[in-house]
Every structure is written in structure tokens, then in C-alpha cells.
Design a protein around this motif. Structure first.
Motif, PDB file in Angstrom:
ATOM      1  N   VAL A  53     -10.739   8.489  -3.254  1.00 48.09           N
ATOM      2  CA  VAL A  53     -10.397   9.530  -4.224  1.00 48.09           C
ATOM      3  C   VAL A  53      -9.989  10.788  -3.468  1.00 48.09           C
ATOM      4  CG1 VAL A  53     -11.936   8.682  -6.034  1.00 48.09           C
ATOM      5  CG2 VAL A  53     -12.798  10.285  -4.350  1.00 48.09           C
ATOM      6  N   GLU A  54      -9.529  11.780  -4.197  1.00 47.20           N
ATOM      7  CA  GLU A  54      -9.161  13.058  -3.588  1.00 47.20           C
ATOM      8  C   GLU A  54     -10.403  13.901  -3.337  1.00 47.20           C
ATOM      9  OE1 GLU A  54      -6.256  14.334  -2.541  1.00 47.20           O
ATOM     10  OE2 GLU A  54      -5.305  12.416  -2.964  1.00 47.20           O
ATOM     11  N   GLY A  55     -10.513  14.467  -2.160  1.00 47.43           N
ATOM     12  CA  GLY A  55     -11.671  15.274  -1.785  1.00 47.43           C
ATOM     13  C   GLY A  55     -11.857  16.497  -2.666  1.00 47.43           C
ATOM     14  N   GLU A  56     -10.776  17.184  -2.987  1.00 49.29           N
ATOM     15  CA  GLU A  56     -10.876  18.387  -3.825  1.00 49.29           C
ATOM     16  C   GLU A  56     -11.347  18.040  -5.234  1.00 49.29           C
ATOM     17  OE1 GLU A  56     -10.675  21.652  -3.108  1.00 49.29           O
ATOM     18  OE2 GLU A  56     -10.499  21.035  -1.027  1.00 49.29           O
ATOM     19  N   THR A  57     -10.967  16.873  -5.724  1.00 46.27           N
ATOM     20  CA  THR A  57     -11.405  16.432  -7.046  1.00 46.27           C
ATOM     21  C   THR A  57     -12.909  16.197  -7.049  1.00 46.27           C
ATOM     22  OG1 THR A  57      -9.268  15.382  -7.453  1.00 46.27           O
ATOM     23  CG2 THR A  57     -11.108  14.651  -8.812  1.00 46.27           C
ATOM     24  N   PHE A  80     -24.359  19.002  -0.689  1.00 43.16           N
ATOM     25  CA  PHE A  80     -23.546  17.848  -0.292  1.00 43.16           C
ATOM     26  C   PHE A  80     -22.655  18.181   0.897  1.00 43.16           C
ATOM     27  CE2 PHE A  80     -21.197  20.145  -3.552  1.00 43.16           C
ATOM     28  CZ  PHE A  80     -19.934  20.238  -3.015  1.00 43.16           C
ATOM     29  N   SER A  81     -22.202  17.123   1.550  1.00 43.16           N
ATOM     30  CA  SER A  81     -21.275  17.238   2.671  1.00 43.16           C
ATOM     31  C   SER A  81     -20.163  16.220   2.446  1.00 43.16           C
ATOM     32  CB  SER A  81     -22.018  16.935   3.980  1.00 43.16           C
ATOM     33  OG  SER A  81     -21.135  16.876   5.050  1.00 43.16           O
ATOM     34  N   LEU A  82     -18.907  16.673   2.513  1.00 44.86           N
ATOM     35  CA  LEU A  82     -17.753  15.794   2.305  1.00 44.86           C
ATOM     36  C   LEU A  82     -17.006  15.567   3.608  1.00 44.86           C
ATOM     37  CD1 LEU A  82     -16.052  17.312  -0.872  1.00 44.86           C
ATOM     38  CD2 LEU A  82     -17.537  15.337  -0.760  1.00 44.86           C
ATOM     39  N   CYS A  83     -16.535  14.359   3.790  1.00 47.12           N
ATOM     40  CA  CYS A  83     -15.669  14.026   4.920  1.00 47.12           C
ATOM     41  C   CYS A  83     -14.469  13.276   4.341  1.00 47.12           C
ATOM     42  CB  CYS A  83     -16.409  13.144   5.929  1.00 47.12           C
ATOM     43  SG  CYS A  83     -15.371  12.595   7.284  1.00 47.12           S
ATOM     44  N   VAL A  84     -13.277  13.779   4.597  1.00 45.04           N
ATOM     45  CA  VAL A  84     -12.069  13.154   4.062  1.00 45.04           C
ATOM     46  C   VAL A  84     -11.298  12.523   5.216  1.00 45.04           C
ATOM     47  CG1 VAL A  84      -9.919  13.524   2.806  1.00 45.04           C
ATOM     48  CG2 VAL A  84     -11.950  14.864   2.221  1.00 45.04           C
ATOM     49  N   GLU A  85     -10.961  11.237   5.053  1.00 46.16           N
ATOM     50  CA  GLU A  85     -10.139  10.533   6.041  1.00 46.16           C
ATOM     51  C   GLU A  85      -8.838  10.138   5.361  1.00 46.16           C
ATOM     52  OE1 GLU A  85     -12.578   7.593   8.539  1.00 46.16           O
ATOM     53  OE2 GLU A  85     -13.658   7.762   6.641  1.00 46.16           O
ATOM     54  N   PHE A  86      -7.742  10.303   6.068  1.00 45.03           N
ATOM     55  CA  PHE A  86      -6.447   9.932   5.528  1.00 45.03           C
ATOM     56  C   PHE A  86      -5.984   8.660   6.219  1.00 45.03           C
ATOM     57  CE2 PHE A  86      -6.819  14.471   4.939  1.00 45.03           C
ATOM     58  CZ  PHE A  86      -6.478  14.591   3.608  1.00 45.03           C
ATOM     59  N   LYS A 107       0.839  -1.196   0.000  1.00 44.60           N
ATOM     60  CA  LYS A 107       0.000   0.000   0.000  1.00 44.60           C
ATOM     61  C   LYS A 107       0.874   1.247   0.000  1.00 44.60           C
ATOM     62  CE  LYS A 107      -4.082  -1.184   2.716  1.00 44.60           C
ATOM     63  NZ  LYS A 107      -4.770  -0.868   3.960  1.00 44.60           N
ATOM     64  N   PRO A 108       0.384   2.325  -0.591  1.00 44.91           N
ATOM     65  CA  PRO A 108       1.122   3.587  -0.459  1.00 44.91           C
ATOM     66  C   PRO A 108       1.140   4.018   1.006  1.00 44.91           C
ATOM     67  CG  PRO A 108      -1.012   3.945  -1.492  1.00 44.91           C
ATOM     68  CD  PRO A 108      -0.843   2.465  -1.343  1.00 44.91           C
ATOM     69  N   LEU A 109       2.050   4.889   1.339  1.00 44.88           N
ATOM     70  CA  LEU A 109       2.161   5.345   2.724  1.00 44.88           C
ATOM     71  C   LEU A 109       0.894   6.033   3.196  1.00 44.88           C
ATOM     72  CD1 LEU A 109       3.843   5.716   5.277  1.00 44.88           C
ATOM     73  CD2 LEU A 109       4.736   7.820   4.285  1.00 44.88           C
ATOM     74  N   VAL A 110       0.310   6.879   2.356  1.00 46.50           N
ATOM     75  CA  VAL A 110      -0.905   7.604   2.736  1.00 46.50           C
ATOM     76  C   VAL A 110      -1.853   7.644   1.544  1.00 46.50           C
ATOM     77  CG1 VAL A 110      -1.859   9.822   3.479  1.00 46.50           C
ATOM     78  CG2 VAL A 110       0.376   9.102   4.321  1.00 46.50           C
ATOM     79  N   TYR A 111      -3.134   7.366   1.772  1.00 48.45           N
ATOM     80  CA  TYR A 111      -4.153   7.632   0.768  1.00 48.45           C
ATOM     81  C   TYR A 111      -5.409   8.076   1.477  1.00 48.45           C
ATOM     82  CZ  TYR A 111      -6.102   2.914   1.510  1.00 48.45           C
ATOM     83  OH  TYR A 111      -6.639   1.785   2.044  1.00 48.45           O
ATOM     84  N   SER A 112      -6.372   8.584   0.732  1.00 53.26           N
ATOM     85  CA  SER A 112      -7.541   9.172   1.369  1.00 53.26           C
ATOM     86  C   SER A 112      -8.816   8.451   0.960  1.00 53.26           C
ATOM     87  CB  SER A 112      -7.649  10.661   1.027  1.00 53.26           C
ATOM     88  OG  SER A 112      -7.815  10.828  -0.348  1.00 53.26           O
ATOM     89  N   ARG A 113      -9.802   8.520   1.858  1.00 52.01           N
ATOM     90  CA  ARG A 113     -11.135   7.991   1.604  1.00 52.01           C
ATOM     91  C   ARG A 113     -12.101   9.148   1.787  1.00 52.01           C
ATOM     92  NH1 ARG A 113     -12.700   3.109   5.215  1.00 52.01           N
ATOM     93  NH2 ARG A 113     -12.566   4.678   6.827  1.00 52.01           N
ATOM     94  N   VAL A 114     -12.964   9.359   0.808  1.00 46.19           N
ATOM     95  CA  VAL A 114     -13.917  10.460   0.845  1.00 46.19           C
ATOM     96  C   VAL A 114     -15.316   9.896   1.028  1.00 46.19           C
ATOM     97  CG1 VAL A 114     -14.931  12.366  -0.466  1.00 46.19           C
ATOM     98  CG2 VAL A 114     -12.487  11.899  -0.635  1.00 46.19           C
TER      99      VAL A 114
END
Length: 78
Positions: free
Chosen positions: A46-50, A65-71, A2-9
Motif C-alpha cells: 500500500v502507499e505509505g502516506e495513506t 508506530f514506525s513505517l518503512c517504505v520499500e519501492f 507487474k507495474p513498473l514500480v509499486y511499494s511495500r510498507v
């Protein structure tokens, strides 16, 4: 590996969205292959800003909409 860090939106309908906007948002998220979660939200890695830019380009206002980004690091989500 796995990559060191990725995000879940996670995306939910915003409190200010009316029923027609909620249905439109849900259709958009399903078309983009977001996964329906047990609590009624949708998520993807995916990336939250995208996602935010794509939602706005699709005609959704911020109140729709409401976004929550977890790293996540290799050992789990923060």
C-alpha cells in the motif's frame, strides 16, 4: 504483467508506545489485513502516506508506530 514500480510498507510499534498502544496497533493492522512478518513487523503493498494518515485518523500518535517504505521495480525491491 507487474507495474513498473509499486511499494511495500512495513509497520512496527514505535519505541515510545506503551503495551496497550502496541496491542491496539497490532489489532488495527490485522483488521486492515497487514501480514505478520517473521521479525514481528507487519507489511502490505500500500502507499505509505495513506497508511500514515489512516493510523493518525484512528488515534495513533507518531510515536506509536514506525513505517518503512520499500519501492520495487520489476526486477526487485530497492
Amino acid at each position: 504483467m507487474k507495474p513498473l514500480v509499486y511499494s511495500r510498507v512495513s509497520v512496527r510499534c514505535g519505541a515510545g508506545a506503551d503495551e496497550s498502544r502496541r496491542r491496539a496497533l497490532e489489532q488495527w493492522l490485522r483488521a486492515k489485513r497487514f501480514t505478520l512478518t517473521a521479525d514481528g513487523g507487519y507489511q502490505d503493498e500500500v502507499e505509505g502516506e495513506t497508511v500514515k494518515a489512516e493510523l493518525r485518523a484512528a488515534g495513533f500518535a507518531d510515536r506509536d508506530f514506525s513505517l518503512c517504505v520499500e519501492f520495487q521495480r520489476r526486477w526487485g525491491f530497492l
